[in-house]
Design an enzyme around this catalytic site. Structure first.
Site, PDB file in Angstrom:
ATOM      1  CB  THR A  34      -1.015  -0.177   1.360  1.00  0.00           C
ATOM      2  OG1 THR A  34      -1.879  -1.356   1.373  1.00  0.00           O
ATOM      3  CG2 THR A  34      -2.134   1.246   1.008  1.00  0.00           C
ATOM      4  CE  LYS A 147       2.157  -3.458   4.240  1.00  0.00           C
ATOM      5  NZ  LYS A 147       1.960  -2.813   4.850  1.00  0.00           N
ATOM      6  CD  GLU A 179       4.595  -4.762  13.462  1.00  0.00           C
ATOM      7  OE1 GLU A 179       4.673  -4.244  12.544  1.00  0.00           O
ATOM      8  OE2 GLU A 179       3.281  -5.744  13.041  1.00  0.00           O
TER       9      GLU A 179
END
Length: 288
Positions: A34, A147, A179
């Protein structure tokens, strides 16, 4: 922005959809990226592409890089000079026997282009309060950093709050900071900047890479990777979260504990450096 405004390109056809038999739907067998679109360009595209190709290699997929470029340009041409976000989902396609993948997969390429800029992206530049998630990330070194499409841990974490916070903070089972649900974490301690090591879980973001390899060196800031404890985080002089869509957000609070921080001077320098980098590399094809 509504879903009706989203432009999709699936396996070369605008408005087409994936087969219900696609392995990305059945098993999460694939990857995604993204990215932020600025004035019709994707400034960090080469980092996204490199991560995608590296992740595909780890999954045993060979991507058609020429096709990636052609289809990206076709999609962006629909909204020239627009701002927004670009998402690419790559799956192993249809086939195989249950978990056993096909020997010669027909890879699916699914693009989404969302026009418009969320006001939250800009508002977050002056500081955000994060929700500290109760959910803990499990260890999986085989998938760490990628990812990939298996994001259920992040879905469960995001269910912990509504819209009162723009982002959540994730730790592992031992309580070490890993994270955000959408971002990577950087903290400044007495001995300099640190970011959590992502060799057992987490996603190695492209903005994380830009900070470590480009922006930090431009400001003579060295970032070390290592284990980040919650105690270290609470005692940080300043810290921020970042991703390629919203950029760099200084963190000013953590809920529900109520801890607070001020926006740090070096975080502001990194924000400014990033904006200058974007302006200077508006039409950049390769990140240096």
């Amino acid at each position: 922005m509504t879903d009706s405004e989203v432009i999709t390109l699936t396996n070369g056809e605008f408005g087409a959809t994936l087969s219900p038999l696609d392995r990305g739907l059945a098993y999460g067998d694939g990857l995604f990226e993204t990215a932020r679109v600025r004035a019709g360009q994707v400034p960090l595209w080469s980092f996204h592409r490199q991560r995608l190709i590296a992740g595909a290699r780890r999954l045993g997929l060979v991507l058609d890089t020429g096709r990636l470029e052609r289809e990206r340009e076709r999609l962006l041409a629909r909204l020239p000079a627009a701002d927004g976000s670009l998402k690419l989902v790559v799956t192993r396609g249809v086939g195989g026997k249950a978990y056993q993948p096909p020997k010669q997969p027909q890879i699916s390429y699914c693009w989404q282009l969302r026009p418009g800029v969320s006001p939250v992206w800009q508002k977050g530049r002056d500081g955000v309060v994060l929700h500290e998630c109760r959910h803990r990330l499990g260890d999986n070194p085989v998938l760490a950093g990628m990812k990939h499409l298996n994001r259920l841990e992040y879905v469960l974490a995001r269910m912990e709050w509504d819209d009162e916070y723009p982002e959540g903070l994730l730790s592992d089972a031992a309580g070490h900071i890993i994270e955000g649900t959408l971002s990577n974490v950087f903290i400044r301690l007495e001995d300099g900047w640190w970011t959590p090591r992502l060799d057992r879980n987490g996603v190695a973001g492209v903005m994380r890479r830009l900070v470590m390899e480009v922006l930090g060196p431009q400001l003579d800031l060295v970032v070390q990777e290592g284990q980040v404890t919650r105690e270290a985080l609470i005692g940080a002089r300043e810290w921020f979260v970042c991703n390629s869509v919203f950029g760099i957000w200084p963190v000013t609070g953590l809920a529900p504990g109520g801890e607070t921080w001020t926006v740090g001077p070096q975080t502001r320098q990194l924000q400014s450096c990033f904006e200058h980098w974007l302006a200077e590399n508006r039409n950049l094809k390769e990140v240096p």
